[in-house]
Design a protein around this motif. Sequence first.
Motif, PDB file in Angstrom:
ATOM      1  N   ASN A   1     -16.805 -20.928  -1.932  1.00  0.00           N
ATOM      2  CA  ASN A   1     -16.977 -21.462  -0.568  1.00  0.00           C
ATOM      3  C   ASN A   1     -18.413 -21.959  -0.466  1.00  0.00           C
TER       4      ASN A   1
ATOM      5  N   ALA B   1     -20.987  -7.683   4.420  1.00  0.00           N
ATOM      6  CA  ALA B   1     -21.273  -7.933   2.996  1.00  0.00           C
ATOM      7  C   ALA B   1     -21.450  -9.418   2.690  1.00  0.00           C
ATOM      8  N   ILE B   2     -21.150 -10.272   3.662  1.00  0.00           N
ATOM      9  CA  ILE B   2     -21.193 -11.712   3.383  1.00  0.00           C
ATOM     10  C   ILE B   2     -22.620 -12.234   3.428  1.00  0.00           C
ATOM     11  N   GLY B   3     -23.068 -12.748   2.306  1.00  0.00           N
ATOM     12  CA  GLY B   3     -24.390 -13.369   2.236  1.00  0.00           C
ATOM     13  C   GLY B   3     -25.546 -12.390   2.381  1.00  0.00           C
TER      14      GLY B   3
ATOM     15  N   HIS C   1     -12.452 -17.871   8.401  1.00  0.00           N
ATOM     16  CA  HIS C   1     -13.665 -17.272   7.826  1.00  0.00           C
ATOM     17  C   HIS C   1     -14.464 -16.639   8.967  1.00  0.00           C
TER      18      HIS C   1
ATOM     19  N   GLU D   1     -12.930  -9.778   3.454  1.00  0.00           N
ATOM     20  CA  GLU D   1     -14.376  -9.993   3.433  1.00  0.00           C
ATOM     21  C   GLU D   1     -15.059  -9.156   4.515  1.00  0.00           C
TER      22      GLU D   1
ATOM     23  N   LEU E   1     -13.405 -14.486  -3.318  1.00  0.00           N
ATOM     24  CA  LEU E   1     -13.882 -15.636  -2.546  1.00  0.00           C
ATOM     25  C   LEU E   1     -15.403 -15.499  -2.526  1.00  0.00           C
ATOM     26  N   VAL E   2     -16.073 -16.523  -3.013  1.00  0.00           N
ATOM     27  CA  VAL E   2     -17.489 -16.378  -3.332  1.00  0.00           C
ATOM     28  C   VAL E   2     -18.310 -17.485  -2.665  1.00  0.00           C
ATOM     29  N   GLY E   3     -19.337 -17.075  -1.944  1.00  0.00           N
ATOM     30  CA  GLY E   3     -20.235 -18.048  -1.325  1.00  0.00           C
ATOM     31  C   GLY E   3     -21.378 -18.398  -2.263  1.00  0.00           C
ATOM     32  N   GLY E   4     -22.503 -17.687  -2.100  1.00  0.00           N
ATOM     33  CA  GLY E   4     -23.740 -17.996  -2.822  1.00  0.00           C
ATOM     34  C   GLY E   4     -23.572 -18.211  -4.319  1.00  0.00           C
TER      35      GLY E   4
ATOM     36  N   GLY F   1     -14.225 -10.657  -0.962  1.00  0.00           N
ATOM     37  CA  GLY F   1     -15.371 -11.547  -0.764  1.00  0.00           C
ATOM     38  C   GLY F   1     -16.502 -10.813  -0.074  1.00  0.00           C
ATOM     39  N   GLY F   2     -17.719 -11.108  -0.496  1.00  0.00           N
ATOM     40  CA  GLY F   2     -18.903 -10.474   0.097  1.00  0.00           C
ATOM     41  C   GLY F   2     -19.880 -10.119  -0.991  1.00  0.00           C
ATOM     42  N   SER F   3     -20.853 -11.048  -1.218  1.00  0.00           N
ATOM     43  CA  SER F   3     -21.910 -10.830  -2.210  1.00  0.00           C
ATOM     44  C   SER F   3     -21.364 -10.552  -3.619  1.00  0.00           C
ATOM     45  N   VAL F   4     -20.296 -11.269  -3.977  1.00  0.00           N
ATOM     46  CA  VAL F   4     -19.824 -11.183  -5.366  1.00  0.00           C
ATOM     47  C   VAL F   4     -20.743 -12.033  -6.233  1.00  0.00           C
TER      48      VAL F   4
ATOM     49  N   GLU G   1     -17.465 -16.639   9.669  1.00  0.00           N
ATOM     50  CA  GLU G   1     -18.464 -17.535  10.296  1.00  0.00           C
ATOM     51  C   GLU G   1     -17.783 -18.468  11.299  1.00  0.00           C
TER      52      GLU G   1
ATOM     53  N   LYS H   1     -19.803 -23.576   1.882  1.00  0.00           N
ATOM     54  CA  LYS H   1     -20.347 -23.657   3.250  1.00  0.00           C
ATOM     55  C   LYS H   1     -21.042 -25.004   3.439  1.00  0.00           C
TER      56      LYS H   1
END
Length: 251
Positions: free
Chosen positions: A9, A171-173, A95, A167, A232-235, A211-214, A97, A11
Amino acid sequence: MRTPIVAGNWKMHKTWEEAVQFTNEVKEGVPTVDEVETVVCAPALFLKEMVDLTTDSSLAIGAQTMHEEEQGAFTGEISPVALQNIGVRYVIIGHSERREMFNETDKSVNKKVHAAFKHGLIPIICCGETLSEYENQETKEVVTFQVDAALHGIKREEVKNVVIAYEPIWAIGTGKSSRAKEANETCRTIRTALAQQFGDDVAKQVRLLYGGSVKPDNMKSFMEQDQIDGALVGGASLEADSFLQLVEVAK
Ligand code: PEP
């Protein structure tokens, strides 16, 4: 067995040139879809170009949100018809956010899930508790409620294709991921809720992501869990190298 999924993701990150560079680097390195499904959910502006770049690859392209209506006076919104029309395959729905900052509710999430299926898109439905709900040990009630609400009125044969991302919002970001065993127990709760609503055989087929800081270095601990089918991965999805490392772990 359930095929693992690694979904990025992005973003509101990347320029068009960066998106193209990432896509060209990653599309060669991803495995076949029967090994691991790989998805990049990019800003809407880049989707058409990324779909065109990946026609010869198993990397799938997803949107980060969409509107529930097909068309109309919804300035700035994204139509599910348009997403399907350009070849987008997945869409993230609900999501945290979007829920927190853009007024998405359990009701609108449910409408969007209906719209996704109507237009041949696979929804990646997000659920998860806030920090205070976590501290009050309300996680199980929160995620069960969110999942039931998101899937209200969805047919059993569609539910088995749903992807659900658990998520925890805290833990997200944040760099502070959930403990893998604890995330696994929450995923088990989600699967039990699915079994109650739609039967065991459907529940067993639904892919549940954490998902969450993976990151590449903690991905293995999540993939080892029996209820977690991917991430599900952001950063950590922003760099081609790190995305491919996550995929490697998921194999
Ligand atoms: C997300 O945006 O869904 C997410 C999990 O972000 P991060 O991996 O950066 O925590």
